[in-house]
Motif scaffolding. Structure first.
Motif, PDB file in Angstrom:
ATOM      1  N   VAL A 135     -17.622  -6.857  57.346  1.00  0.00           N
ATOM      2  CA  VAL A 135     -16.206  -6.497  57.515  1.00  0.00           C
ATOM      3  C   VAL A 135     -15.489  -6.540  56.166  1.00  0.00           C
ATOM      4  O   VAL A 135     -14.744  -5.619  55.813  1.00  0.00           O
ATOM      5  N   THR A 136     -15.733  -7.605  55.402  1.00  0.00           N
ATOM      6  CA  THR A 136     -15.071  -7.756  54.100  1.00  0.00           C
ATOM      7  C   THR A 136     -15.442  -6.623  53.152  1.00  0.00           C
ATOM      8  O   THR A 136     -14.577  -6.058  52.459  1.00  0.00           O
ATOM      9  N   GLU A 137     -16.733  -6.241  53.120  1.00  0.00           N
ATOM     10  CA  GLU A 137     -17.154  -5.158  52.232  1.00  0.00           C
ATOM     11  C   GLU A 137     -16.518  -3.834  52.634  1.00  0.00           C
ATOM     12  O   GLU A 137     -16.054  -3.075  51.768  1.00  0.00           O
ATOM     13  N   ILE A 138     -16.470  -3.559  53.927  1.00  0.00           N
ATOM     14  CA  ILE A 138     -15.869  -2.301  54.393  1.00  0.00           C
ATOM     15  C   ILE A 138     -14.376  -2.279  54.069  1.00  0.00           C
ATOM     16  O   ILE A 138     -13.842  -1.256  53.627  1.00  0.00           O
ATOM     17  N   GLU A 139     -13.712  -3.400  54.271  1.00  0.00           N
ATOM     18  CA  GLU A 139     -12.285  -3.481  53.945  1.00  0.00           C
ATOM     19  C   GLU A 139     -12.046  -3.261  52.451  1.00  0.00           C
ATOM     20  O   GLU A 139     -11.132  -2.519  52.059  1.00  0.00           O
ATOM     21  N   ASP A 140     -12.862  -3.896  51.609  1.00  0.00           N
ATOM     22  CA  ASP A 140     -12.700  -3.772  50.155  1.00  0.00           C
ATOM     23  C   ASP A 140     -12.911  -2.333  49.691  1.00  0.00           C
ATOM     24  O   ASP A 140     -12.193  -1.825  48.811  1.00  0.00           O
ATOM     25  N   ARG A 141     -13.899  -1.665  50.268  1.00  0.00           N
ATOM     26  CA  ARG A 141     -14.248  -0.322  49.818  1.00  0.00           C
ATOM     27  C   ARG A 141     -13.297   0.758  50.340  1.00  0.00           C
ATOM     28  O   ARG A 141     -13.107   1.779  49.691  1.00  0.00           O
ATOM     29  N   THR A 142     -12.708   0.530  51.513  1.00  0.00           N
ATOM     30  CA  THR A 142     -11.848   1.555  52.113  1.00  0.00           C
ATOM     31  C   THR A 142     -10.362   1.252  51.935  1.00  0.00           C
ATOM     32  O   THR A 142      -9.526   2.155  52.104  1.00  0.00           O
ATOM     33  N   GLY A 143     -10.039   0.001  51.630  1.00  0.00           N
ATOM     34  CA  GLY A 143      -8.634  -0.386  51.531  1.00  0.00           C
ATOM     35  C   GLY A 143      -7.956  -0.530  52.878  1.00  0.00           C
ATOM     36  O   GLY A 143      -6.725  -0.636  52.966  1.00  0.00           O
ATOM     37  N   LEU A 144      -8.746  -0.569  53.956  1.00  0.00           N
ATOM     38  CA  LEU A 144      -8.205  -0.687  55.306  1.00  0.00           C
ATOM     39  C   LEU A 144      -8.496  -2.075  55.873  1.00  0.00           C
ATOM     40  O   LEU A 144      -9.559  -2.640  55.617  1.00  0.00           O
ATOM     41  N   SER A 145      -7.575  -2.606  56.626  1.00  0.00           N
ATOM     42  CA  SER A 145      -7.772  -3.895  57.285  1.00  0.00           C
ATOM     43  C   SER A 145      -8.411  -3.662  58.652  1.00  0.00           C
ATOM     44  O   SER A 145      -8.020  -2.745  59.379  1.00  0.00           O
ATOM     45  N   ILE A 146      -9.418  -4.487  58.984  1.00  0.00           N
ATOM     46  CA  ILE A 146     -10.145  -4.327  60.242  1.00  0.00           C
ATOM     47  C   ILE A 146      -9.917  -5.533  61.144  1.00  0.00           C
ATOM     48  O   ILE A 146     -10.132  -6.676  60.735  1.00  0.00           O
ATOM     49  N   SER A 147      -9.476  -5.275  62.368  1.00  0.00           N
ATOM     50  CA  SER A 147      -9.367  -6.329  63.383  1.00  0.00           C
ATOM     51  C   SER A 147     -10.703  -6.402  64.116  1.00  0.00           C
ATOM     52  O   SER A 147     -11.120  -5.428  64.752  1.00  0.00           O
ATOM     53  N   LEU A 148     -11.386  -7.545  64.011  1.00  0.00           N
ATOM     54  CA  LEU A 148     -12.667  -7.719  64.695  1.00  0.00           C
ATOM     55  C   LEU A 148     -12.390  -8.357  66.057  1.00  0.00           C
ATOM     56  O   LEU A 148     -12.026  -9.530  66.137  1.00  0.00           O
ATOM     57  N   LEU A 149     -12.537  -7.565  67.110  1.00  0.00           N
ATOM     58  CA  LEU A 149     -12.213  -8.056  68.445  1.00  0.00           C
ATOM     59  C   LEU A 149     -13.336  -8.933  68.993  1.00  0.00           C
ATOM     60  O   LEU A 149     -14.514  -8.595  68.872  1.00  0.00           O
ATOM     61  N   SER A 150     -12.958 -10.038  69.612  1.00  0.00           N
ATOM     62  CA  SER A 150     -13.927 -10.849  70.335  1.00  0.00           C
ATOM     63  C   SER A 150     -14.293 -10.131  71.628  1.00  0.00           C
ATOM     64  O   SER A 150     -13.612  -9.180  72.047  1.00  0.00           O
TER      65      SER A 150
END
Length: 313
Positions: free
Chosen positions: A91-106
């Motif tokens: 999640v952190t790598e994808i956020e860093d590379r795209t500049g988008l914040s990701i909500s990881l749903l349980s």
């Protein structure tokens, strides 16, 4: 107001742009990419190719939304990034590379959002909601429009294909293996004894694809949103690969390529998961909802927070 919502699933990634007027959302654009992220999981970890795939599609979605003048993008992920051992790192790598914040749903959140988005779109006050994704299956038992019990099972159409199916379509033996896996999960997650559920609200791509096949085989209207357990069982038998056949039945392949081309590999495992649940809970009818987790996420994570901001503003 317009909002862009991106759903990172195990099988598909989808961008939906909603216009919200009077608190009611209307989808203006719905774009899907067959990411198949679950196929990039090795030894429980998402490998670099999977992360690259997710980043590429997210970048394309972000560009499209901005070209349409929508800058308010909200991204969430479900089993695709939840059920892996390197979840946070991915999640952190994808956020860093795209500049988008990701909500990881349980799993619990995903089940809740499914219910919020879908159950109110069909006339079922009491019943079972089922959402079969690529990597997980959500079950929500509800009564008088209130959730009684919700669970997310770590099984889905793509994960069952990857684990059990050796060719394009499962054989009878492979179908039995998938059925046994589903039954084991129902026991493990302690939902096998929750009683019969004659009516089901069906959510998600697998069940919408089942609805399309049902309409095709039984000459029903394209607007039909109703599948009987008898029809589902008959379709599973009809599309099953025979043990003594080396090659895929041509008529089966032609049918799937005509009706659900993007789900040729995963529709049968998904149908088997659904059929096993239907048999277990003695379901008679499946009502297919066009709304689901994305609409629930929009209501819970975006619109409700906007209202809170106005009140506290």
């Amino acid at each position: 107001m317009m909002y862009a919502v991106v759903d990172i699933g195990s099988n598909t990634m989808r961008l939906v742009i909603y216009k919200v007027e009077g608190g009611r959302p209307r989808a203006l654009l719905n774009k899907k990419e067959m990411a198949e992220l679950a196929s990039f999981i090795k030894d429980g970890m998402m490998v670099a190719e999977g992360i690259n795939r997710a980043c590429y599609i997210l970048d394309s979605f972000n560009l499209l939304a901005r070209e349409l003048g929508v800058t308010d993008m909200h991204v969430f992920a479900t089993a695709s990034l939840r059920n892996i051992s390197n979840s946070q790192a991915a999640v952190t790598e994808i956020e860093d590379r795209t500049g988008l914040s990701i909500s990881l749903l349980s799993g619990a959140q995903e089940a809740e959002y499914d219910f919020v988005g879908a159950a109110r779109t069909v006339d079922l006050q009491t019943g079972l909601l089922v959402d079969i994704g690529g990597g997980s299956t959500e079950l929500v038992f509800y009564k008088d429009m209130e959730i009684q019990h919700a669970v997310s099972l770590p099984i889905g159409s793509l994960s069952m294909y990857t684990k059990f199916v050796s060719r394009l379509f499962p054989t009878k033996k492979e179908r039995k293996a998938i059925e046994n896996c589903v039954e084991d999960m129902l026991d493990r997650y302690e939902v096998s004894n929750l009683g019969d559920c004659p009516s089901v609200c069906g959510v998600g791509g697998t069940i919408r694809a089942v609805d399309k096949l049902n309409s095709y085989f039984y000459n029903l209207s394209a607007n039909n949103r109703f599948v009987t357990s008898e029809n589902l069982r008959a379709m599973v038998k009809r599309l099953e690969n025979r043990e003594d056949k080396k090659f895929i039945p041509l008529d089966t392949l032609e049918t799937l390529l005509k009706v659900v081309p993007e789900r040729v590999r995963t529709i049968m495992p998904g149908m088997i998961v659904l059929n096993t649940i239907v048999k277990h809970f003695k379901v008679q009818n499946i009502y297919v909802s066009r709304a689901g987790v994305r609409e629930g996420f929009l209501y819970r994570q975006i619109l409700s927070k906007k209202e809170e901001e106005k009140v506290n503003g």
